[in-house]
Scaffold this motif. Structure first.
Motif, PDB file in Angstrom:
ATOM      1  N   ARG A 186       0.820  -1.218   0.000  1.00  0.00           N
ATOM      2  CA  ARG A 186       0.000   0.000   0.000  1.00  0.00           C
ATOM      3  C   ARG A 186       0.848   1.259   0.000  1.00  0.00           C
ATOM      4  O   ARG A 186       0.413   2.307  -0.487  1.00  0.00           O
ATOM      5  N   ALA A 187       2.067   1.158   0.507  1.00  0.00           N
ATOM      6  CA  ALA A 187       2.956   2.318   0.512  1.00  0.00           C
ATOM      7  C   ALA A 187       3.291   2.786  -0.897  1.00  0.00           C
ATOM      8  O   ALA A 187       3.639   3.954  -1.117  1.00  0.00           O
ATOM      9  N   TRP A 188       3.181   1.883  -1.878  1.00  0.00           N
ATOM     10  CA  TRP A 188       3.526   2.219  -3.262  1.00  0.00           C
ATOM     11  C   TRP A 188       2.305   2.601  -4.108  1.00  0.00           C
ATOM     12  O   TRP A 188       2.468   3.010  -5.257  1.00  0.00           O
ATOM     13  N   VAL A 189       1.107   2.467  -3.573  1.00  0.00           N
ATOM     14  CA  VAL A 189      -0.101   2.690  -4.379  1.00  0.00           C
ATOM     15  C   VAL A 189      -0.148   4.097  -4.953  1.00  0.00           C
ATOM     16  O   VAL A 189      -0.357   4.291  -6.158  1.00  0.00           O
ATOM     17  N   ASP A 190       0.046   5.114  -4.121  1.00  0.00           N
ATOM     18  CA  ASP A 190      -0.002   6.494  -4.611  1.00  0.00           C
ATOM     19  C   ASP A 190       1.213   6.868  -5.458  1.00  0.00           C
ATOM     20  O   ASP A 190       1.052   7.435  -6.550  1.00  0.00           O
ATOM     21  N   PRO A 191       2.448   6.573  -5.016  1.00  0.00           N
ATOM     22  CA  PRO A 191       3.609   6.955  -5.835  1.00  0.00           C
ATOM     23  C   PRO A 191       3.616   6.333  -7.226  1.00  0.00           C
ATOM     24  O   PRO A 191       4.085   6.946  -8.182  1.00  0.00           O
ATOM     25  N   LEU A 192       3.089   5.112  -7.354  1.00  0.00           N
ATOM     26  CA  LEU A 192       3.102   4.431  -8.657  1.00  0.00           C
ATOM     27  C   LEU A 192       1.747   4.480  -9.350  1.00  0.00           C
ATOM     28  O   LEU A 192       1.548   3.836 -10.380  1.00  0.00           O
ATOM     29  N   GLU A 193       0.807   5.232  -8.767  1.00  0.00           N
ATOM     30  CA  GLU A 193      -0.531   5.386  -9.350  1.00  0.00           C
ATOM     31  C   GLU A 193      -1.172   4.025  -9.620  1.00  0.00           C
ATOM     32  O   GLU A 193      -1.632   3.725 -10.729  1.00  0.00           O
ATOM     33  N   LEU A 194      -1.215   3.215  -8.583  1.00  0.00           N
ATOM     34  CA  LEU A 194      -1.819   1.892  -8.673  1.00  0.00           C
ATOM     35  C   LEU A 194      -3.245   1.942  -8.134  1.00  0.00           C
ATOM     36  O   LEU A 194      -3.515   2.650  -7.160  1.00  0.00           O
ATOM     37  N   PRO A 195      -4.158   1.196  -8.725  1.00  0.00           N
ATOM     38  CA  PRO A 195      -5.541   1.199  -8.244  1.00  0.00           C
ATOM     39  C   PRO A 195      -5.735   0.397  -6.972  1.00  0.00           C
ATOM     40  O   PRO A 195      -6.811   0.422  -6.391  1.00  0.00           O
ATOM     41  N   GLY A 196      -4.721  -0.339  -6.516  1.00  0.00           N
ATOM     42  CA  GLY A 196      -4.880  -1.157  -5.318  1.00  0.00           C
ATOM     43  C   GLY A 196      -4.614  -2.610  -5.622  1.00  0.00           C
ATOM     44  O   GLY A 196      -3.786  -2.955  -6.464  1.00  0.00           O
TER      45      GLY A 196
END
Length: 304
Positions: A186-196
């Motif tokens: 979850r730490a990478w969801v925003d930096p890598l623009e992942l939907p989850g």
């Protein structure tokens, strides 16, 4: 040679890779920047495109993901998988195989695959830093120096995996890296623009499923890949021992559908249900199955 052998063994166990004599590791000397690069495990166009994009994610300036040993990554394509977009398999000693799905590539294009590539790269990062301490920053995630690592374990993480780490972050945002979809993912969801955890990149089609049941009133439908309890309930309609299935909007019983025909409710065994979905049911003239044309079916309200 070690990576290539690992992929060949995967063919024998899971049969998801198309082995090619050209599936050999690429030497770092072949890179203009002399950086470690991964290998391709088959001759599929998607594997080559995925490797190029994935290495750009790690080594470029657009995405903040680093700390991935690309020399230990093998890129491959599954021509059989239909129910996931991608998968990261852990091959031991920090080596991982990222497999993209041809089905998603064909249906949604490479733009959709880019999100999956970034998703699976996070799993590769988790695996290679498993047991270390990391902390969230404004630009991404930083691994603490000299973190304690646990022993590497074989396994895999799908882009449809529901497993989540039980490790919780400290008050300062620091956490222990673990595989799965817990805090270190979850730490990478925003930096890598992942939907989850998982995504839907294309509109579902009836043909994607082996069994389809439908509401004869509103036309809503549901698909299943296997002959499960809900499929039997739609076929029985309360007549059999499994009970019935109904539309929560219309309060009417659901029916199995194939083409323009519904299977009339009855105490059908599994062989009859399979014959209905597998056979030629264009008309009632060439089958002994109890069929009702879609235009002639009367919706039945669910019992009391």
């Amino acid at each position: 040679m070690t990576i290539a052998l690992s992929v060949r063994q995967s063919v024998q166990t899971e049969r998801i890779y198309r082995w090619s004599p050209t599936a050999t590791p690429v030497s770092p000397l072949d890179s203009q920047e002399s950086r470690p690069v991964g290998s391709v495990g088959d001759d599929h166009d998607l594997s080559h495109r995925a490797r190029a994009y994935g290495e750009g994610v790690v080594c470029g300036n657009e995405w903040p993901l680093d700390g991935v040993d690309l020399g230990k990554i093998t890129w491959a394509t599954s021509t059989r998988a239909k129910r996931r977009h991608g998968r990261c398999s852990y091959d031991g000693d920090g080596r991982a195989t990222i497999t993209l799905t041809e089905h998603t590539y064909d249906r949604a294009g490479f733009e959709a695959c880019k999100t999956t590539i970034r998703h699976e790269l996070v799993h590769a990062w988790q695996y290679q830093h498993r047991g270390e301490r990391a902390v969230r920053t404004d630009s991404g995630v930083r691994v603490r120096a000299d973190g304690d690592r646990t022993a590497s374990q074989r396994g895999h993480s799908d882009h449809t995996d529901a497993t989540a780490s039980s490790t919780r972050p400290d008050a300062d945002g620091e956490f222990t890296v673990d595989t799965g979809h817990g805090d270190s993912f979850r730490a990478w969801v925003d930096p890598l623009e992942l939907p989850g955890r998982c995504s839907t990149y294309y509109e579902r089609r009836r043909a994607d499923f082996a069994y389809v049941y439908e509401c004869p009133d509103c036309g809503s439908w549901w698909g299943k890949h296997r002959l499960c309890k809900s499929v039997r309930q739609a076929a029985h309609g309360g007549v059999g021992s499994t009970g019935y299935r109904y539309c929560i909007d219309c309060e009417v019983l659901l029916h199995l559908r194939a083409g323009d025909q519904f299977l009339a409710h009855g105490d059908h065994d599994d062989a009859t249900i399979k014959r209905f979905v597998d056979g030629d049911v264009c008309s009632t003239a060439n089958t002994d199955l109890p069929l009702v044309h879609a235009d002639e079916l009367t919706a039945a309200t669910r019992p009391g």
